[in-house]
Write a protein that holds these residues in place. Sequence first.
Motif, short mmCIF file in Angstrom:
data_model
loop_
_atom_site.label_atom_id
_atom_site.label_comp_id
_atom_site.label_asym_id
_atom_site.label_seq_id
_atom_site.Cartn_x
_atom_site.Cartn_y
_atom_site.Cartn_z
N MET A 1 0.84 -1.16 0.00
CA MET A 1 0.00 0.00 0.00
C MET A 1 0.90 1.24 0.00
SD MET A 1 -2.51 1.40 2.99
CE MET A 1 -4.16 1.25 2.43
N THR A 2 0.51 2.24 -0.79
CA THR A 2 1.28 3.48 -0.82
C THR A 2 0.41 4.65 -0.41
OG1 THR A 2 0.76 3.87 -3.14
CG2 THR A 2 2.79 2.66 -2.67
N ARG A 3 1.05 5.64 0.14
CA ARG A 3 0.37 6.88 0.53
C ARG A 3 1.30 8.01 0.14
NH1 ARG A 3 -4.40 9.12 2.44
NH2 ARG A 3 -3.94 10.81 3.87
N HIS A 4 0.83 8.88 -0.73
CA HIS A 4 1.64 9.98 -1.24
C HIS A 4 2.96 9.47 -1.83
CE1 HIS A 4 -1.12 12.85 0.52
NE2 HIS A 4 -0.99 12.25 1.70
N GLY A 5 2.87 8.32 -2.52
CA GLY A 5 4.04 7.74 -3.16
C GLY A 5 4.96 6.96 -2.24
N GLU A 6 4.65 6.89 -0.96
CA GLU A 6 5.48 6.19 0.03
C GLU A 6 4.91 4.79 0.26
OE1 GLU A 6 8.60 5.83 2.68
OE2 GLU A 6 8.11 7.80 1.91
N ASP A 7 5.76 3.78 0.17
CA ASP A 7 5.36 2.41 0.46
C ASP A 7 5.24 2.28 1.97
OD1 ASP A 7 5.27 -0.33 1.06
OD2 ASP A 7 6.51 -0.86 -0.66
N ILE A 8 4.02 2.18 2.48
CA ILE A 8 3.76 2.18 3.92
C ILE A 8 4.38 0.96 4.60
CG2 ILE A 8 1.98 2.19 5.71
CD1 ILE A 8 2.21 4.79 4.07
N GLY A 9 4.27 -0.19 3.98
CA GLY A 9 4.85 -1.41 4.56
C GLY A 9 6.36 -1.30 4.71
N ARG A 10 7.02 -0.79 3.68
CA ARG A 10 8.48 -0.63 3.75
C ARG A 10 8.84 0.40 4.80
NH1 ARG A 10 11.52 0.06 -1.70
NH2 ARG A 10 11.20 -2.17 -1.66
N TRP A 11 8.10 1.51 4.85
CA TRP A 11 8.36 2.55 5.85
C TRP A 11 8.21 1.99 7.26
CZ3 TRP A 11 5.19 4.58 9.65
CH2 TRP A 11 5.68 5.71 10.31
N LEU A 12 7.14 1.24 7.48
CA LEU A 12 6.90 0.67 8.80
C LEU A 12 8.00 -0.31 9.20
CD1 LEU A 12 5.05 0.50 11.26
CD2 LEU A 12 3.73 -1.24 10.06
N ALA A 13 8.41 -1.15 8.26
CA ALA A 13 9.50 -2.10 8.54
C ALA A 13 10.79 -1.36 8.89
CB ALA A 13 9.71 -3.00 7.33
N THR A 14 11.04 -0.26 8.21
CA THR A 14 12.23 0.54 8.51
C THR A 14 12.15 1.14 9.90
OG1 THR A 14 12.54 1.06 6.17
CG2 THR A 14 13.63 2.51 7.75
N GLN A 15 10.98 1.65 10.28
CA GLN A 15 10.83 2.23 11.61
C GLN A 15 11.06 1.19 12.69
OE1 GLN A 15 10.58 5.61 11.42
NE2 GLN A 15 10.54 5.03 9.26
N ARG A 16 10.52 0.00 12.49
CA ARG A 16 10.68 -1.07 13.47
C ARG A 16 12.13 -1.53 13.55
NH1 ARG A 16 7.54 -5.90 12.71
NH2 ARG A 16 7.86 -6.17 14.94
N ARG A 17 12.77 -1.65 12.40
CA ARG A 17 14.16 -2.11 12.36
C ARG A 17 15.11 -1.08 12.97
NH1 ARG A 17 15.35 -2.13 6.92
NH2 ARG A 17 16.19 -0.07 7.23
N ASP A 18 14.87 0.20 12.69
CA ASP A 18 15.74 1.28 13.16
C ASP A 18 15.19 1.96 14.41
OD1 ASP A 18 17.31 0.71 10.97
OD2 ASP A 18 16.50 2.32 9.74
N TRP A 19 14.47 1.23 15.22
CA TRP A 19 13.80 1.75 16.41
C TRP A 19 14.74 2.57 17.29
CZ3 TRP A 19 8.72 1.75 17.58
CH2 TRP A 19 8.34 2.08 18.88
N ASP A 20 15.95 2.07 17.51
CA ASP A 20 16.89 2.75 18.40
C ASP A 20 17.38 4.08 17.84
OD1 ASP A 20 16.67 0.72 20.29
OD2 ASP A 20 18.31 -0.43 19.38
N ARG A 21 17.21 4.30 16.57
CA ARG A 21 17.59 5.58 15.96
C ARG A 21 16.49 6.63 16.09
NH1 ARG A 21 20.34 3.57 10.31
NH2 ARG A 21 21.96 2.31 11.27
N LEU A 22 15.28 6.21 16.44
CA LEU A 22 14.17 7.14 16.60
C LEU A 22 14.30 7.86 17.93
CD1 LEU A 22 11.24 4.83 15.44
CD2 LEU A 22 12.44 6.54 14.09
N ASN A 23 13.79 9.10 17.99
CA ASN A 23 13.80 9.79 19.28
C ASN A 23 12.62 9.29 20.11
OD1 ASN A 23 11.45 11.42 18.76
ND2 ASN A 23 12.73 12.85 17.59
N GLU A 24 12.60 9.68 21.38
CA GLU A 24 11.57 9.17 22.30
C GLU A 24 10.15 9.51 21.85
OE1 GLU A 24 12.37 10.28 26.35
OE2 GLU A 24 14.43 9.57 26.23
N GLU A 25 9.96 10.71 21.33
CA GLU A 25 8.62 11.11 20.89
C GLU A 25 8.16 10.24 19.72
OE1 GLU A 25 6.20 14.89 18.99
OE2 GLU A 25 8.20 15.23 19.81
#
Length: 126
Positions: A1-25
């Motif tokens: 699924m895409t939203r504004h040209g962004e692959d949501i599944g890929r984005w979500l997988a990246t967020q989960r994989r790079d969790w420690d790079r995200l800030n607390e908020e």
Amino acid sequence: MTRHGEDIGRWLATQRRDWDRLNEEQQARLGKLGVKKAARARKAPAKAATASRQGKGGEAFQKGLEALTQYLARESRMPGRAAVQEMPDGDIRRVGVWLANQKQRRDRLHPDQLAALAHLGADWAR
């Protein structure tokens, strides 16, 4: 699924994989949506396979490392993405693309490969 040209599944997988790079908020916002840090894959078998592999992947890394070494000797700086290196045998290697690919795949590189890149000055390989 895409939203504004962004692959949501890929984005979500990246967020989960790079969790420690995200800030607390960012972590808190994703947590409210039920998103959690990805479970770490078992790296030991993958590293062992990479280390023992004598096939094309291991050879390709060595050829790229050789090209990077020669490029650095000639230019005294890390290559940009478009950089190429002509090897003594006449082969042209796209050393900039190779280095960018290694950086992108750094979580899958063997520690010896990372050490070799760090030794040549790749700060991201440390």
